[in-house]
Design a protein around this motif. Structure first.
Motif, PDB file in Angstrom:
ATOM      1  N   ASP A  69       0.753  -1.259  -0.212  1.00  0.00           N
ATOM      2  CA  ASP A  69      -0.050   0.027  -0.053  1.00  0.00           C
ATOM      3  C   ASP A  69       0.994   1.173  -0.077  1.00  0.00           C
ATOM      4  OD1 ASP A  69      -2.245  -1.351   0.057  1.00  0.00           O
ATOM      5  OD2 ASP A  69      -2.294  -1.580   2.433  1.00  0.00           O
ATOM      6  N   SER A  87      -5.442   4.724   0.556  1.00  0.00           N
ATOM      7  CA  SER A  87      -4.908   5.586  -0.437  1.00  0.00           C
ATOM      8  C   SER A  87      -4.127   6.634   0.087  1.00  0.00           C
ATOM      9  CB  SER A  87      -5.965   6.123  -1.345  1.00  0.00           C
ATOM     10  OG  SER A  87      -6.748   7.068  -0.519  1.00  0.00           O
ATOM     11  N   SER A  90      -0.207   5.779   0.998  1.00  0.00           N
ATOM     12  CA  SER A  90       0.720   5.755  -0.036  1.00  0.00           C
ATOM     13  C   SER A  90       1.537   6.873   0.201  1.00  0.00           C
ATOM     14  CB  SER A  90      -0.046   5.995  -1.364  1.00  0.00           C
ATOM     15  OG  SER A  90       0.665   6.013  -2.329  1.00  0.00           O
TER      16      SER A  90
END
Length: 164
Positions: A69, A87, A90
């Protein structure tokens, strides 16, 4: 000592007796940069994240598989409704420090728990490692590897033999 007696003794041992010192553990502080985290994860399956080295307050854990990730672009995590929490973990999504990507709910166990307590918790949650805590403070870790090593040590010390 036979295997049954060794197992009985093993199960009743307190975790405080067998956990390695924190100096031997993979630990980073919450403000550590992600490159430092990745360097630790090259050789370890997890790294504990603490607020700071003085308090050793446990913030979370980053596992080896979490690196996926961290390295994927944020759009790889998007659903139709927008961004997911992954997200935000990241590098390209803005994650910069260990606390940004840490799982904030690591499995913990108190240091006065027994080996049997730890094994039961590991089985229940399909976990290979638990943070050993005293309140909010990280004082050690217990992993299957540590438990296997300790059991084998007990067998050697006790002279137990496997019987077919």
């Amino acid at each position: 000592m036979d295997v049954e007696a060794a197992l009985e003794k093993f199960h009743s041992m307190k975790l405080a007796e067998i956990i390695p010192p924190t100096t031997m553990m993979p630990i980073v502080t919450a403000d550590s940069d992600l490159l430092s985290v990745l360097k630790v994860l090259r050789a370890r399956h997890h790294v504990w994240v603490v607020k700071d080295r003085e308090s050793m307050e446990l913030v979370g854990v980053i596992r080896y598989l979490d690196v996926i990730d961290i390295l994927l672009p944020p759009e790889s995590h998007r659903f139709k409704l927008g961004m997911t929490s992954k997200s935000l973990k990241s590098l390209l999504g803005g994650a910069a420090k260990a606390e940004d990507v840490a799982d904030r709910h690591p499995l913990t166990i108190e240091e006065d728990a027994t080996v049997l307590d730890a094994l039961n918790k590991m089985r229940r949650y399909k976990a290979q490692v638990l943070a050993v805590v005293e309140g909010e403070k990280l004082v050690g870790e217990v992993s299957l590897r540590i438990l296997i090593d300790e059991f084998l040590r007990l067998l050697r010390v006790g002279g137990a033999q496997w019987r077919e």
